[in-house]
Enzyme design. Structure first.
Site, PDB file in Angstrom:
ATOM      1  N   HIS A 267       0.875  -1.179   0.000  1.00 57.07           N
ATOM      2  CA  HIS A 267       0.000   0.000   0.000  1.00 57.07           C
ATOM      3  C   HIS A 267       0.910   1.226   0.000  1.00 57.07           C
ATOM      4  CE1 HIS A 267      -3.468   2.391   0.540  1.00 57.07           C
ATOM      5  NE2 HIS A 267      -3.780   2.132   1.796  1.00 57.07           N
ATOM      6  N   HIS A 308      -2.456  -2.190  -9.867  1.00 47.82           N
ATOM      7  CA  HIS A 308      -3.386  -1.554  -8.950  1.00 47.82           C
ATOM      8  C   HIS A 308      -4.661  -2.367  -8.886  1.00 47.82           C
ATOM      9  CE1 HIS A 308      -5.775   1.523  -6.958  1.00 47.82           C
ATOM     10  NE2 HIS A 308      -4.622   2.040  -6.596  1.00 47.82           N
ATOM     11  N   ASP A 364       2.850   5.431  -7.114  1.00 47.03           N
ATOM     12  CA  ASP A 364       4.097   5.310  -6.368  1.00 47.03           C
ATOM     13  C   ASP A 364       5.329   5.165  -7.245  1.00 47.03           C
ATOM     14  OD1 ASP A 364       3.025   5.421  -3.792  1.00 47.03           O
ATOM     15  OD2 ASP A 364       2.275   3.393  -4.025  1.00 47.03           O
TER      16      ASP A 364
HETATM   17  N1  ACO Z   1       4.663  -7.112 -10.505  1.00 48.67           N
HETATM   18  C1  ACO Z   1       4.537  -8.335 -11.055  1.00 48.67           C
HETATM   19  N2  ACO Z   1       3.396  -9.031 -11.099  1.00 48.67           N
HETATM   20  C2  ACO Z   1       2.322  -8.459 -10.548  1.00 48.67           C
HETATM   21  C3  ACO Z   1       2.356  -7.164  -9.956  1.00 48.67           C
HETATM   22  C4  ACO Z   1       3.587  -6.492  -9.946  1.00 48.67           C
HETATM   23  N3  ACO Z   1       3.702  -5.286  -9.418  1.00 48.67           N
HETATM   24  N4  ACO Z   1       1.141  -6.852  -9.493  1.00 48.67           N
HETATM   25  C5  ACO Z   1       0.349  -7.890  -9.779  1.00 48.67           C
HETATM   26  N5  ACO Z   1       1.060  -8.860 -10.413  1.00 48.67           N
HETATM   27  C6  ACO Z   1       0.555 -10.125 -10.967  1.00 48.67           C
HETATM   28  C7  ACO Z   1       0.249 -11.131  -9.877  1.00 48.67           C
HETATM   29  O1  ACO Z   1       1.348 -11.978  -9.621  1.00 48.67           O
HETATM   30  C8  ACO Z   1      -0.913 -11.874 -10.493  1.00 48.67           C
HETATM   31  O2  ACO Z   1      -0.408 -12.739 -11.467  1.00 48.67           O
HETATM   32  P1  ACO Z   1      -1.091 -14.196 -11.712  1.00 48.67           P
HETATM   33  O3  ACO Z   1      -2.449 -13.892 -12.242  1.00 48.67           O
HETATM   34  O4  ACO Z   1      -0.183 -14.885 -12.661  1.00 48.67           O
HETATM   35  O5  ACO Z   1      -1.137 -14.846 -10.370  1.00 48.67           O
HETATM   36  C9  ACO Z   1      -1.687 -10.800 -11.233  1.00 48.67           C
HETATM   37  O6  ACO Z   1      -0.709  -9.808 -11.574  1.00 48.67           O
HETATM   38  C10 ACO Z   1      -2.800 -10.147 -10.418  1.00 48.67           C
HETATM   39  O7  ACO Z   1      -2.226  -9.691  -9.219  1.00 48.67           O
HETATM   40  P2  ACO Z   1      -3.014  -9.536  -7.853  1.00 48.67           P
HETATM   41  O8  ACO Z   1      -2.038  -9.597  -6.727  1.00 48.67           O
HETATM   42  O9  ACO Z   1      -4.166 -10.511  -7.834  1.00 48.67           O
HETATM   43  O10 ACO Z   1      -3.609  -8.094  -8.027  1.00 48.67           O
HETATM   44  P3  ACO Z   1      -4.236  -7.229  -6.871  1.00 48.67           P
HETATM   45  O11 ACO Z   1      -5.260  -6.377  -7.488  1.00 48.67           O
HETATM   46  O12 ACO Z   1      -4.646  -8.094  -5.738  1.00 48.67           O
HETATM   47  O13 ACO Z   1      -2.985  -6.394  -6.336  1.00 48.67           O
HETATM   48  C11 ACO Z   1      -1.422  -4.680  -5.977  1.00 48.67           C
HETATM   49  C12 ACO Z   1      -2.814  -5.043  -6.526  1.00 48.67           C
HETATM   50  C13 ACO Z   1      -1.334  -5.136  -4.485  1.00 48.67           C
HETATM   51  C14 ACO Z   1      -1.242  -3.180  -6.022  1.00 48.67           C
HETATM   52  C15 ACO Z   1      -0.334  -5.414  -6.800  1.00 48.67           C
HETATM   53  O14 ACO Z   1      -0.427  -5.027  -8.161  1.00 48.67           O
HETATM   54  C16 ACO Z   1       1.068  -5.172  -6.276  1.00 48.67           C
HETATM   55  O15 ACO Z   1       1.517  -5.910  -5.386  1.00 48.67           O
HETATM   56  N6  ACO Z   1       1.802  -4.162  -6.825  1.00 48.67           N
HETATM   57  C17 ACO Z   1       3.128  -3.817  -6.350  1.00 48.67           C
HETATM   58  C18 ACO Z   1       3.019  -3.012  -5.084  1.00 48.67           C
HETATM   59  C19 ACO Z   1       2.550  -1.587  -5.376  1.00 48.67           C
HETATM   60  O16 ACO Z   1       3.046  -0.916  -6.251  1.00 48.67           O
HETATM   61  N7  ACO Z   1       1.591  -1.131  -4.548  1.00 48.67           N
HETATM   62  C20 ACO Z   1       1.073   0.240  -4.640  1.00 48.67           C
HETATM   63  C21 ACO Z   1      -0.379   0.215  -4.989  1.00 48.67           C
HETATM   64  S1  ACO Z   1      -0.970   1.835  -5.205  1.00 48.67           S
HETATM   65  C22 ACO Z   1      -1.227   2.407  -3.662  1.00 48.67           C
HETATM   66  O17 ACO Z   1      -1.394   1.727  -2.697  1.00 48.67           O
HETATM   67  C23 ACO Z   1      -1.287   3.822  -3.559  1.00 48.67           C
END
Ligand code: ACO
Length: 429
Positions: A267, A308, A364
């Site tokens: 987050h 996201h 971010d």
């Molecule tokens: N890098 C690589 N792969 C990713 C990323 C990433 N940043 N984000 C998601 N994925 C992949 C997952 O592994 C998953 O792959 P799969 O379908 O093969 O299993 C797929 O994309 C879907 O991912 P989820 O985790 O189900 O997506 P969710 O909507 O739950 O997560 C989140 C959103 C937590 C922001 C995620 O994209 C993440 O961890 N990003 C990196 C951390 C980040 O930048 N957070 C800031 C968010 S913005 C904020 O809070 C202001």
């Protein structure tokens, strides 16, 4: 004739039910009428992480993740970022309308004159270890504020609520700057009421001896970054604020919980992780190998600052920040990590793995580079997110307390553990 209702047949019993649809939702409690047997509890929905559950009705922030739209009280984020100030946007978020000149003057005056903190709070902060993370310090001292303002527990009293809003909005910058100065071993710098909200924060952070000249470019950049971070509807930290606030805990305790939620690397901790990731990658040549690692790790290694839960096309905040980065770098000098970030973005946006999963840079990805160029250490990044988000948390908390539909938050569970069994004494185990 089209009807705003949903007709469902329960195949366990053959019975058919009709549920009203309002605002694109059905009421989850309506499902409880559906029972397989008379003593059955009734049907529930299973929705881990609340991915398809509206927990409230809100009039504050609108997001259309597919179209990349973010509006506060109907005003597009792009217009607010261009024309507004953070305090004006915070007023809008909290009150529903942009302030008149007189309202804006009074609002600014009230917040400016609540920036001082009790000296005992300062002493409390002195007690933290010399290398304490400023976000940990911030959460703890915000929680401690509830002991300085015990009247804040009168959450049903509108005047009392308003006073705590001024206090929290104002003191958060002072606590944030004190936390930074503590971690640097610097004497704390007191607020200067003659400066703007952001100008004062910058001087409390960076003032050394003598007068601190606030750079108008950096002051404006901070205003914009604060506007972009002010609210984002029902995210993890806002849900924490509402969840804790629903027990009628005072707003300092609820805000401390929201800060804790924001601290996590998935987050508000993500911009800190972006910088750490860029440093770890180390050079442009090593980017392809890193991207490969992300793709083959099965989700264990993530490209921080990408993806996201809601935005599946682009994050409008990232677009504004990327443009602003150039202006800031003209004053501060170019952040050497920028070239790596641009290359990472270029490769990721053309890679099937990221395209298929709709992973785009989020707010971010570039904010950390700007903060670093402005002189903020990486540890301060989540704190810089928390400061403006206080306005969103408070607006959501305030809205929740006036919402007659709301009660103490209490989700259900699907129990899959052991059935009833008898205790076995230690000797017989
Ligand atoms: N890098 C690589 N792969 C990713 C990323 C990433 N940043 N984000 C998601 N994925 C992949 C997952 O592994 C998953 O792959 P799969 O379908 O093969 O299993 C797929 O994309 C879907 O991912 P989820 O985790 O189900 O997506 P969710 O909507 O739950 O997560 C989140 C959103 C937590 C922001 C995620 O994209 C993440 O961890 N990003 C990196 C951390 C980040 O930048 N957070 C800031 C968010 S913005 C904020 O809070 C202001």
């Amino acid at each position: 004739m089209a009807k705003d209702s949903l007709t469902v047949t329960d195949n366990r019993t053959g019975k058919t039910y009709e549920f009203p649809i309002e605002n694109g939702t059905i009421r989850a409690l309506d499902l409880r009428q559906m029972k397989a047997a008379p003593d059955d509890f009734g049907l529930m929905t299973y929705n881990p992480a609340f991915t398809n559950t509206a927990s409230c009705k809100s009039r504050i922030t609108f997001i259309d993740g597919d179209k990349g739209i973010l509006n506060y009280r109907g005003y597009p984020i792009e217009q607010l970022a261009e024309h507004s100030t953070y305090l004006e946007t915070a007023y809008l978020i909290l009150h529903g309308e942009l302030p008149s000149k007189a309202e804006y003057g009074e609002w600014t005056h009230n917040i400016t004159h609540h920036t001082m903190v009790h000296e005992n709070i300062k002493e409390l902060m002195v007690g933290f270890r010399y290398d304490a993370h400023p976000m940990g310090m911030l959460g703890s001292t915000v929680a401690a504020l509830s002991t300085f303002y015990p009247e804040a527990k009168n959450v049903r009293d509108a005047d009392c609520r308003r006073d705590q809003i001024f206090r929290l909005m104002a003191k958060i910058t002072t606590l944030a700057a004190f936390a930074y100065r503590h971690s640097q071993g610097l004497p704390y710098a007191y607020p200067d009421n003659d400066l703007s909200y952001c100008g004062n924060f910058l001087q409390m952070m960076f003032k050394r001896g003598g007068r601190y000249e606030v750079s108008p470019v950096l002051e404006r950049a901070l205003e914009v970054l604060f506007i972009l971070h002010a609210d984002h509807e029902q995210n993890c930290s806002t849900s924490a604020m509402r969840g804790v606030g629903s027990s009628e805990a005072d707003p300092y305790s609820a805000t401390a919980a929201a800060i804790a939620a924001l601290y996590g690397p998935l987050h508000g901790g993500a911009n800190e992780m972006v910088l750490r990731m860029l440093r770890e990658i180390g050079s442009i040549e090593r980017i392809p190998a890193f991207i490969e690692e992300v793709k083959t790790s099965g989700g264990d290694v993530r490209l921080m600052g990408f993806g996201h839960r809601v935005y599946k096309n682009f994050d409008p905040r990232a677009t504004i920040i990327k443009k602003m980065a150039e202006q800031v770098f003209q004053v501060t000098g170019r952040n050497p990590l920028l070239d790596m970030a641009l290359e990472l973005e270029r490769i990721a946006l053309s890679d099937e793995y990221f395209i298929k999963r709709k992973l785009y840079p989020n707010v971010d990805f570039y904010s950390g580079l700007i903060y670093q160029a402005m002189g903020f250490p990486v540890d301060m990044f989540p704190v810089l997110f928390a400061i403006p988000r206080v306005s969103g948390w408070l607006a959501q908390w305030d809205e929740m307390l006036d919402d007659k539909d709301q009660k103490i938050a209490r989700p259900r569970q699907v129990y899959l553990g052991a059935g009833r069994r008898d205790y076995v004494s230690l000797e017989r185990r």
